[in-house]
Design a protein around this motif. Structure first.
Motif: not given
Length: 328
Positions: A24-25, A122-126, A131-135
């Motif tokens: 979606d993102d 935590d690392g996976y979610r970071r 990725l979702r924010s484009g960084k």
């Protein structure tokens, strides 16, 4: 599972079940068809419908669940341990682990497998947030406390070396052996199995990326362990199934002069298992695709993971004891 275990699992995974799919993102054509943490948790929870036991083995520094999956008779005499998702951006290993668990759930046999599909939530979610924010240019390897979980195991542990201190993004070794809750979750599971006295965990598989390597102990010592000939023979069987595209090395001899203290393969050998660390695929870095040069996620994950997942699933199931009978 007891009612308390079910309640604890439901509470632990509930915050993630409504996460939108990664697609979606993020344009999956750029990074490959990978799943976000919520999708992974949903897939793990769904294994319960096929007889798997899913429990919360611990909590990360940010409070995310470190999920433990077991398939097979808990009183089986033999079993295997599997770990994936140790490093934040190495998602291909998580996908391989889930494919393996999916296959085992279909035909559990007479063995028991204990698995940690996402050791570093935590690392996976970071990595997912980036990725979702484009960084996409931010490098991410460690857990939320900046510790490289594959330098935090007790065997051959050593304080953080010069290179990680110079490059903090590589992650530290932690303040002391097993300082991190993620590592303690696995150690607790190993101890629990040992103390129950039914199952001998014979083999241990750890899934990483990249380099297309089959890595053996030691990481923290130049010397080869006495078990090396047997471990090397087992790795050759896996390489044969992978059509020999993978190379076999002892970790400390992969890059001579660079030791990897506190690694899981050293400790799992110390615990009496036959360990194998697989660097799944060669990653997604391509000289012919400049966009991959500046996206660290692509360095570690092939943009078309399905073929690699299928190939590694079939090659590694026999190593774990699910396939033709093999002597230890």
């Amino acid at each position: 599972m007891s009612a308390d275990d079910l309640a604890a699992l439901a509470d632990a995974i509930a915050p993630f079940l409504d996460d939108p799919p990664l697609r979606d993102d993020v344009d999956l054509a750029l990074i490959g068809r990978y799943r976000g943490f919520g999708e992974i948790v949903t897939a793990i929870a769904a294994l319960r419908d096929r007889g798997a036991r899913v429990t919360v083995a611990g909590r990360s520094h940010e409070g995310a669940p470190v999920l433990r999956v077991e398939i097979g008779d808990p009183r089986a005499s033999s079993g295997s341990l599997m770990i994936a998702g140790t490093h934040a951006m190495e998602w291909i290993g998580v996908e391989v682990a889930l494919a393996i668990l999916d296959a085992i759930a279909s035909e559990p046999g007479d063995r028991r497998i204990v698995a940690f599909p996402v050791l570093n939530p935590d690392g996976y979610r970071r990595a997912e947030r980036d990725l979702r924010s484009g960084k996409k240019m931010r490098y991410c390897r460690a857990n939320a406390r900046g510790v490289d979980l594959n330098r935090n195991w007790p065997t051959h542990w050593a304080p953080t070396g010069i290179l990680p201190r110079m490059i903090p993004l590589l992650g530290s070794a932690g303040s002391h052996p097993a300082s991190e809750p993620e590592i303690r979750a696995v150690l607790g599971a190993i101890l629990e199995v040992k103390e129950a006295g039914h199952t001998r965990l014979e083999r241990a598989l750890s899934l990483h990326s990249f380099g297309a390597m089959l890595l053996l102990p030691y990481g923290g010592r130049w010397a080869l362990p006495p078990e090396h000939p047997r471990l090397h023979a087992m790795a050759r069987e896996v390489r044969r199934a992978l059509r020999k595209r993978y190379r076999i090395r002892s970790v400390a001899r992969w890059v001579p002069g660079f030791f990897a203290n506190g690694m899981e393969v050293d400790h799992l050998l110390h615990e009496g298992m036959s360990p194998l660390l697989v660097e799944c695929s060669r990653g997604g870095l391509s000289l012919f695709d400049p966009s991959s040069w500046v996206v660290p996620f692509r360095w570690y994950n092939p943009p078309r993971p399905a073929r690699h997942v299928s190939e590694l699933q079939h090659a590694l199931l026999p190593f774990l004891g699910y396939g033709p009978a093999r002597e230890e």
